[in-house]
Scaffold this motif. Structure first.
Motif, PDB file in Angstrom:
ATOM      1  N   HIS A 187       1.497   3.211   4.549  1.00 14.41           N
ATOM      2  CA  HIS A 187       0.376   4.159   4.670  1.00 14.41           C
ATOM      3  C   HIS A 187       0.536   4.972   5.952  1.00 14.41           C
ATOM      4  CE1 HIS A 187      -3.792   5.549   4.946  1.00 14.41           C
ATOM      5  NE2 HIS A 187      -3.947   5.179   3.695  1.00 14.41           N
TER       6      HIS A 187
ATOM      7  N   THR B 139      -7.321   2.865  -2.145  1.00 17.35           N
ATOM      8  CA  THR B 139      -6.954   1.476  -1.907  1.00 17.35           C
ATOM      9  C   THR B 139      -7.936   0.451  -2.477  1.00 17.35           C
ATOM     10  OG1 THR B 139      -5.897   2.237   0.106  1.00 17.35           O
ATOM     11  CG2 THR B 139      -6.279  -0.127  -0.075  1.00 17.35           C
TER      12      THR B 139
ATOM     13  N   ASP C 205       0.829  -1.193   0.000  1.00 19.23           N
ATOM     14  CA  ASP C 205       0.000   0.000   0.000  1.00 19.23           C
ATOM     15  C   ASP C 205       0.871   1.253   0.000  1.00 19.23           C
ATOM     16  OD1 ASP C 205      -2.317   1.838   0.842  1.00 19.23           O
ATOM     17  OD2 ASP C 205      -3.238  -0.151   0.846  1.00 19.23           O
ATOM     18  N   THR C 206       0.450   2.273  -0.778  1.00 15.91           N
ATOM     19  CA  THR C 206       1.035   3.606  -0.656  1.00 15.91           C
ATOM     20  C   THR C 206       2.522   3.642  -1.001  1.00 15.91           C
ATOM     21  OG1 THR C 206      -0.476   3.748   1.247  1.00 15.91           O
ATOM     22  CG2 THR C 206       0.875   5.657   0.847  1.00 15.91           C
TER      23      THR C 206
ATOM     24  N   ASP D  13      -0.896  -0.082  -4.786  1.00 15.91           N
ATOM     25  CA  ASP D  13      -2.232   0.386  -5.180  1.00 15.91           C
ATOM     26  C   ASP D  13      -2.229   1.867  -5.549  1.00 15.91           C
ATOM     27  OD1 ASP D  13      -1.740   1.145  -2.546  1.00 15.91           O
ATOM     28  OD2 ASP D  13      -3.778   0.724  -1.843  1.00 15.91           O
ATOM     29  N   HIS D  14      -1.223   2.589  -5.045  1.00 13.09           N
ATOM     30  CA  HIS D  14      -1.067   4.025  -5.341  1.00 13.09           C
ATOM     31  C   HIS D  14       0.182   4.485  -4.624  1.00 13.09           C
ATOM     32  CE1 HIS D  14      -2.434   4.667  -1.246  1.00 13.09           C
ATOM     33  NE2 HIS D  14      -3.435   3.845  -1.514  1.00 13.09           N
TER      34      HIS D  14
END
Ligand SMILES: [Zn+2]
Length: 782
Positions: free
Chosen positions: A191, A84, A44-45, A243-244
């Motif tokens: 995150h 997400t 994530d992130t 996811d980003h």
């Protein structure tokens, strides 16, 4: 070449003959490559430019770098949205958000008819397990569909560490059968909040984000080590993606979700094929993370349609994949604030961001997206815009109906703990038109809103209210500020304000269930029963699983004389939340027809038997049933004072006194609690207020006498205490303090008489006896 092929043919013929001879079509099986297992790791992130293999000097990511060396690295991979849940649904369905319909982190579920990779693999005989790091990917979003095992066992914090996620995944890996398997591991660590464990914290002083990334890399390493020792690296493909990314202050954006710059859309994407075939392959052509879904299906030899080209189409040998436009979107601020949505397109080196003020960048010369070419290259911009619109429209032709998420209060709370804001879905069409407020003109305001939300989530509600009042000064229609201040006004008992703020939110068209629920409570406390009931009904209709809304509705029904309806509502609530204490208590009241007094009586009994905790619980129930009952706040104060929490006791007495300003007993207890807390001035004023209401009360006189003593005024104390020395329960204390006053003013004989009187009047177990005895003994000494 030719001779090689001829040799292979000859071998195949020979093998086929052997197989036919043995009655087995061995040759046919041989000609189809085996199904690979697939491990999908999503971090994530994670920004692409914070990974060593993508050129980052810091942090160190040795595990990801190794996977890249042994596999394919996509230099220009893009998230479909910096959010997400929808981004992961893109990876697992191969579709852009308008195609899979999950547009934000809450408000939507994965449509049941959407072709979904885990389910397609299940049909193909795969054993599958998923281990997620945060509640935003909980099973109830529908992202679990098709997985044989889905582990979202996450506590109230809403997230768990990468090591915990990986350990559970390893346990699953060890016990699985021999089938090909699909494993999805989601690591949430990079995150917000950035809080890396040691030694990663110390390794990156001043850059905790880097520490979290290094830690996530370490966690991936734990997983890889197990795959290696189990001999699975030759059988399984390993796909790593994010996811980003994260704003980290670029373009003014601190985290992610609001904008579409490279910082948040450009993500790492690494595919290590079984046996590390095709090591060191780097692909420059832009790709979307939607290509992960067909890649997994290719590895599993499962056919598919309606998905983009697989990432394997970029391997040497096959004809080069034609370049397709890479599209991203964010509807986050559309949903929360009714600001403009954003869409972006990457083609070649060009990047278009469709916003109220259009943006075009040449990433080859301007990777930081600082020189907007949209005006100087107007024709190119228009052409790209057409491509973007065509792609979006094409992606939306799925025919799937968006599924509105059911949301219960507990989930909302856990999402809030992560900083996610519940907005309630406002988008209606697959492709929302761009227009209205442009985030790049309001980014500073947005960062302040995020700060306010963070303060609120960490419990600093008063400071959050300050921030949101500032936001409202700058943007009087700001929905999040109105929503927060409406909820805060209700908490503070400022009912008129609560109504006004919440009504303004509803007027904007945002019918979020918490707003409706709060408004209904405010109406109710103002005695506007019909409005209260209408709001509560609407809230429950919109969100049948929202427990507080259901409870409000039942409460209002009961208090407006609709006992049967209240009972039916409570039954539905208790079916959803069987242990809901307030609902159980209210049900008891509705059935038994008893008033809140019953609960208070029980609380008092419990308190007298020494069960203060039990008494507190009863009081909490009574408070939930009727927060405007001064008796309940008063009893709450008494219990809190007995439990030693004087500050909380003072607040409870203050609330009781606000609700019953002329009640001398409550006032006297408030004054006594102020006295306890050392606030002498305020205590004195309150004691005098009691006497102004009821001059005959002796308690306030005694307390004022003690205050005089504390302020070194023995003569004033003597005057006040002299009349209190007999005929009431406070007499032993009055005599003792009279003794103190006399001793201080030098009247030793008088003091002795007063201490003796105190001893004579005090019952055997009176706490003052010991002190009075000590004083007398001291006076007898020469
Ligand atoms: Zn995320």
């Amino acid at each position: 070449m030719v001779s090689n092929r001829r040799r292979r043919l000859a071998l195949a013929t020979a093998l086929a003959l052997v197989a036919i001879a043995g009655g087995i079509l061995w040759g046919i099986f041989r000609s189809t490559p085996p199904k690979s297992s697939v491990v999908l790791i999503t971090i994530d992130t994670l920004r692409a430019d914070r990974v060593g293999a993508y050129g980052a000097a810091s942090p160190e990511t040795p595990v990801l770098d190794r996977l890249a060396r042994e596999g394919m690295l996509f230099e220009a991979a893009y998230a479909t949205t910096p959010l997400t849940l929808p981004s992961h649904v893109s990876m697992l369905s191969g579709r852009l958000p308008p195609g899979h319909t999950v547009r934000t982190n809450d408000g939507y579920e994965v449509p049941p008819e959407l072709p979904f990779v885990p389910e397609m693999l299940k049909v193909a005989g795969y054993e599958s397990g998923a281990f997620v790091g945060a509640v935003v990917l909980r099973a109830s979003t529908g992202v679990s569909r098709g997985f044989g095992h889905f582990d979202d066992d996450i506590g109230p914090a809403g997230e768990r560490s990468g090591e915990e996620v990986v350990q559970r995944a390893l346990a699953w890996l060890r016990q699985r059968d021999e089938n090909p398997f699909f494993l999805w591991v989601h690591l949430y660590d990079p995150h917000l909040d950035y809080d890396p464990p040691e030694p990663f914290r110390s390794r990156y002083p001043g850059d905790p984000y880097a520490g979290e990334v290094a830690y996530a890399d370490y966690c991936v390493g734990l997983l890889i080590a197990e795959l290696e020792s189990a001999g699975l690296m030759d059988e399984a493909a390993i796909i790593v993606a994010a996811d980003h990314g994260e704003g980290l202050g670029e373009h003014g954006e601190r985290s992610h979700g609001a904008m579409l710059y490279e910082s948040v859309t450009h993500v790492p994407l690494i595919v290590r094929l079984p046996g590390a075939s095709h090591p060191g392959t780097r692909i420059r052509q832009p790709v979307s993370i939607t290509a992960i879904a067909p890649t997994i299906l290719d590895m599993a030899r499962v056919s598919y349609s309606g998905m983009p080209d697989s990432l394997l189409s970029h391997l040497g040998g096959s004809p080069p994949a034609p370049e397709t436009p890479v599209v991203s979107e964010t509807l986050y601020l559309k949903q929360l604030l009714d600001w403009s949505p954003l869409y972006s397109l990457r083609v070649g080196n060009l990047k278009l961001i469709e916003a109220p003020r259009m943006e075009l960048y040449d990433l080859a010369t301007d990777p930081g997206e600082t020189v907007n070419l949209a005006e100087s290259h107007a024709e190119q911009t228009r052409a790209l815009l057409r491509v973007l619109h065509d792609s979006l429209e094409e992606s939306a032709v799925s025919g799937f109906e968006p599924v509105k998420a059911r949301q219960d209060a507990e989930t909302a709370q856990r999402l809030a703990a992560l900083g996610y804001i519940s907005g309630g879905a406002r988008t209606s069409s697959p492709v929302e038109p761009v227009g209205g407020v442009d985030i790049k003109d309001r980014i500073a305001l947005w960062v302040r809103i995020e700060e306010g939300l963070e303060l609120s989530n960490s419990g600093s509600r008063a400071r959050a209210a300050e921030v949101f009042r500032g936001v409202l000064d700058e943007d009087p229609e700001n929905l999040l500020a109105l929503k927060f201040l409406g909820a805060k006004a209700l908490e503070d008992g400022d009912l008129q304000k609560a109504v006004s703020f919440n009504e303004r939110v509803l007027e904007s068209g945002l019918h979020a269930v918490d707003v409706l629920s709060n408004l209904s409570l405010a109406y109710h406390r103002l005695g506007r029963s019909a409005d209260a009931l209408a709001c509560a009904e609407l809230a429950v209709e919109r969100s049948p699983e929202h427990i507080p809304a259901r409870f409000n509705k039942a409460l209002i029904q009961w208090e407006t004389g609709r006992g049967q309806e209240a009972l039916a509502e409570l039954e539905e609530l208790l079916a959803l939340a069987p242990a809901h204490a307030e609902a159980l208590a209210l049900k008891e009241l509705v059935i038994g027809g008893r008033a809140g007094t019953a609960i208070l009586d029980r609380a008092q009994e419990l308190a007298q038997s020494g069960n203060l905790d039990g008494a507190r619980r009863e009081v909490e129930k009574a408070l939930a049933l009727d927060p405007s009952d001064p008796r309940v706040h008063d009893l709450s104060g008494i219990l809190l004072a007995q439990m030693g929490d004087q500050r909380a006791a003072r607040r409870a007495f203050e609330r009781a006194s606000e609700l019953a300003p002329r009640d001398p007993e409550i006032l006297e207890r408030l004054a006594a609690s102020l006295h306890q807390l050392g606030e002498r001035q305020a205590a004195r004023a309150k004691f005098e207020e009691v006497l102004a209401i009821d001059a005959g009360r002796r308690g306030p006189h005694l307390s004022l006498g003690i205050l005089d003593l504390e302020e070194n005024q023995p003569d004033r104390a003597i005057e006040r205490l002299q009349g209190l020395t007999g005929g009431w329960p406070g007499a032993p204390l009055a005599n003792f303090y009279l003794g103190e006053a006399r001793r201080m003013s030098g009247d030793i004989e008088g003091a002795r008489r007063s201490y003796q009187a105190s001893l004579a009047l005090a019952p055997a177990d009176h706490p003052i006896r010991e002190e009075a005895g000590r004083r007398l003994a001291a006076l007898r000494r020469p």
